[in-house]
Design a protein around this motif. Structure first.
Motif, PDB file in Angstrom:
ATOM      1  N   GLU A   1       3.885 -13.379  -6.640  1.00  0.00           N
ATOM      2  CA  GLU A   1       3.214 -12.388  -5.744  1.00  0.00           C
ATOM      3  C   GLU A   1       1.884 -13.007  -5.289  1.00  0.00           C
ATOM      4  N   TYR A   2       1.141 -13.697  -6.205  1.00  0.00           N
ATOM      5  CA  TYR A   2      -0.119 -14.272  -6.022  1.00  0.00           C
ATOM      6  C   TYR A   2       0.066 -15.498  -5.376  1.00  0.00           C
ATOM      7  N   TRP A   3       1.009 -16.425  -5.487  1.00  0.00           N
ATOM      8  CA  TRP A   3       1.406 -17.458  -4.553  1.00  0.00           C
ATOM      9  C   TRP A   3       1.424 -17.065  -3.259  1.00  0.00           C
ATOM     10  N   ALA A   4       2.396 -15.809  -3.098  1.00  0.00           N
ATOM     11  CA  ALA A   4       2.822 -15.446  -1.848  1.00  0.00           C
ATOM     12  C   ALA A   4       1.528 -15.008  -1.009  1.00  0.00           C
ATOM     13  N   SER A   5       0.736 -14.442  -1.813  1.00  0.00           N
ATOM     14  CA  SER A   5      -0.565 -13.783  -1.211  1.00  0.00           C
ATOM     15  C   SER A   5      -1.463 -15.069  -0.548  1.00  0.00           C
ATOM     16  N   LEU A   6      -1.532 -16.055  -1.515  1.00  0.00           N
ATOM     17  CA  LEU A   6      -2.191 -17.364  -1.190  1.00  0.00           C
ATOM     18  C   LEU A   6      -1.553 -17.903   0.183  1.00  0.00           C
ATOM     19  N   ALA A   7      -0.092 -18.028   0.125  1.00  0.00           N
ATOM     20  CA  ALA A   7       0.378 -18.458   1.488  1.00  0.00           C
ATOM     21  C   ALA A   7       0.189 -17.786   2.641  1.00  0.00           C
ATOM     22  N   LEU A   8       0.131 -16.306   2.621  1.00  0.00           N
ATOM     23  CA  LEU A   8      -0.327 -15.731   3.678  1.00  0.00           C
ATOM     24  C   LEU A   8      -1.759 -15.885   4.068  1.00  0.00           C
ATOM     25  N   ARG A   9      -2.515 -15.840   3.160  1.00  0.00           N
ATOM     26  CA  ARG A   9      -3.937 -16.146   3.595  1.00  0.00           C
ATOM     27  C   ARG A   9      -4.307 -17.634   4.039  1.00  0.00           C
ATOM     28  N   HIS A  10      -3.569 -18.555   3.657  1.00  0.00           N
ATOM     29  CA  HIS A  10      -3.908 -19.769   4.246  1.00  0.00           C
ATOM     30  C   HIS A  10      -2.835 -20.275   5.204  1.00  0.00           C
TER      31      HIS A  10
ATOM     32  N   ALA B   1      -6.798 -11.726   8.938  1.00  0.00           N
ATOM     33  CA  ALA B   1      -6.645 -10.704   8.143  1.00  0.00           C
ATOM     34  C   ALA B   1      -5.980  -9.670   8.811  1.00  0.00           C
ATOM     35  N   ARG B   2      -5.889  -9.279   9.921  1.00  0.00           N
ATOM     36  CA  ARG B   2      -5.413  -7.958  10.283  1.00  0.00           C
ATOM     37  C   ARG B   2      -3.780  -8.371  10.360  1.00  0.00           C
ATOM     38  N   SER B   3      -3.342  -9.583  10.698  1.00  0.00           N
ATOM     39  CA  SER B   3      -2.111  -9.883  10.728  1.00  0.00           C
ATOM     40  C   SER B   3      -1.426  -9.963   9.613  1.00  0.00           C
ATOM     41  N   ARG B   4      -2.036 -10.269   8.421  1.00  0.00           N
ATOM     42  CA  ARG B   4      -1.770 -10.018   6.903  1.00  0.00           C
ATOM     43  C   ARG B   4      -1.522  -8.685   6.484  1.00  0.00           C
ATOM     44  N   VAL B   5      -2.326  -8.237   7.015  1.00  0.00           N
ATOM     45  CA  VAL B   5      -2.192  -6.429   6.597  1.00  0.00           C
ATOM     46  C   VAL B   5      -1.064  -5.955   7.318  1.00  0.00           C
ATOM     47  N   ARG B   6      -0.731  -6.077   8.445  1.00  0.00           N
ATOM     48  CA  ARG B   6       0.280  -5.624   9.271  1.00  0.00           C
ATOM     49  C   ARG B   6       1.630  -5.997   8.466  1.00  0.00           C
ATOM     50  N   LEU B   7       1.728  -7.454   8.040  1.00  0.00           N
ATOM     51  CA  LEU B   7       2.657  -7.931   7.265  1.00  0.00           C
ATOM     52  C   LEU B   7       3.077  -7.349   6.016  1.00  0.00           C
ATOM     53  N   LEU B   8       1.857  -7.059   5.230  1.00  0.00           N
ATOM     54  CA  LEU B   8       1.986  -6.125   3.934  1.00  0.00           C
ATOM     55  C   LEU B   8       2.359  -4.786   4.177  1.00  0.00           C
ATOM     56  N   ARG B   9       1.972  -4.233   5.143  1.00  0.00           N
ATOM     57  CA  ARG B   9       2.303  -2.619   5.639  1.00  0.00           C
ATOM     58  C   ARG B   9       3.501  -2.676   5.926  1.00  0.00           C
ATOM     59  N   THR B  10       4.303  -3.528   6.602  1.00  0.00           N
ATOM     60  CA  THR B  10       5.618  -3.560   7.090  1.00  0.00           C
ATOM     61  C   THR B  10       6.527  -4.046   5.942  1.00  0.00           C
ATOM     62  N   PHE B  11       6.169  -4.879   5.155  1.00  0.00           N
ATOM     63  CA  PHE B  11       7.318  -5.390   4.139  1.00  0.00           C
ATOM     64  C   PHE B  11       6.870  -4.938   2.751  1.00  0.00           C
ATOM     65  N   GLY B  12       5.662  -4.550   2.393  1.00  0.00           N
ATOM     66  CA  GLY B  12       5.501  -4.040   1.197  1.00  0.00           C
ATOM     67  C   GLY B  12       4.735  -4.877   0.185  1.00  0.00           C
ATOM     68  N   THR B  13       5.160  -6.013   0.237  1.00  0.00           N
ATOM     69  CA  THR B  13       4.696  -7.088  -0.317  1.00  0.00           C
ATOM     70  C   THR B  13       4.423  -8.633  -0.053  1.00  0.00           C
ATOM     71  N   ALA B  14       3.715  -9.189  -0.345  1.00  0.00           N
ATOM     72  CA  ALA B  14       3.287 -10.750   0.221  1.00  0.00           C
ATOM     73  C   ALA B  14       4.613 -11.283   0.050  1.00  0.00           C
ATOM     74  N   TYR B  15       5.278 -11.219  -0.999  1.00  0.00           N
ATOM     75  CA  TYR B  15       6.438 -12.179  -1.363  1.00  0.00           C
ATOM     76  C   TYR B  15       7.725 -11.702  -0.284  1.00  0.00           C
ATOM     77  N   GLN B  16       7.923 -10.239  -0.299  1.00  0.00           N
ATOM     78  CA  GLN B  16       8.835  -9.799   0.775  1.00  0.00           C
ATOM     79  C   GLN B  16       8.514 -10.331   1.993  1.00  0.00           C
ATOM     80  N   ALA B  17       7.288 -10.257   2.455  1.00  0.00           N
ATOM     81  CA  ALA B  17       6.896 -10.740   3.887  1.00  0.00           C
ATOM     82  C   ALA B  17       7.254 -11.951   3.960  1.00  0.00           C
ATOM     83  N   LEU B  18       7.197 -12.779   3.443  1.00  0.00           N
ATOM     84  CA  LEU B  18       7.558 -14.248   3.250  1.00  0.00           C
ATOM     85  C   LEU B  18       9.060 -14.551   3.405  1.00  0.00           C
ATOM     86  N   GLN B  19       9.701 -13.611   2.498  1.00  0.00           N
ATOM     87  CA  GLN B  19      11.366 -13.667   2.529  1.00  0.00           C
ATOM     88  C   GLN B  19      11.765 -13.329   3.852  1.00  0.00           C
TER      89      GLN B  19
END
Length: 187
Positions: free
Chosen positions: A37-46, A52-70
């Protein structure tokens, strides 16, 4: 004290109080799921094109950074457009730098998915995907006041910021800072 330039790009929460609020792990103490999850969070951030707003929308829509990447082929569900798609690998270099810094950093990593992530911060439209923490993380639930200012402040400005921070902390108010040089560092 570390300056923002020597810290990873996440928010840093620091205090001089005793550790509390549960065991938020350092990088070395993270399990495999947390590191994923940490690596997925870094992937979104970088990822270029994601703010920041797009990342938050992804987290709210998919639940986790890893699920957002998937689900990156479904990012339109979070209101993102084609320009904000995950580019192939361009984010890896800067994400790897932060990953390596975190391995050496004497701080705990509080992920968006952790129940201890501050609710008030999570409500912001541009909340960080993770926090680097030192000290008493229970302070994240206390009333907070941000002190920010010039990186090239006068000596009088630095003294006033330090005085304000001491007074607020003495009243039980958590002082928040981005850890940039100048006023932020003094706070």
């Amino acid at each position: 004290m570390r300056t923002k330039e020597s810290m990873p790009a996440g928010a840093l929460v620091s205090s001089t109080g005793p550790e509390a609020g549960g065991a938020v792990p350092t990088w070395a103490a993270m399990g495999e799921a947390a590191r994923t999850e940490y690596w997925a969070s870094l992937a979104l951030r970088h990822c270029r094109g994601l703010g920041a707003r797009s990342r938050v929308r992804l987290l709210r829509t998919f639940g986790t950074a890893y699920q957002a990447l998937q689900a990156r082929h479904r990012w339109a569900e979070a209101g993102l457009n084609k320009r904000q798609e995950m580019s192939t690998g361009s984010w890896r270099v800067t994400a790897r730098e932060e990953w390596n810094q975190a391995r050496c950093l004497d701080a705990r990593i509080l992920l968006w998915t952790d129940a201890r992530y501050p609710l008030r911060l999570r409500e912001l439209p541009d909340a960080p995907v993770l926090l680097y923490c030192r000290g008493d993380i229970s302070l994240l639930q206390a009333p907070a006041f941000a002190i920010v200012g010039s990186r090239r402040a006068t000596s009088q400005g630095l003294a006033v910021a330090a005085y304000m921070a001491r007074c607020l902390a003495a009243c039980g108010i958590t002082v928040v800072s981005g850890m940039a040089q100048g006023i932020d560092s003094v706070a």
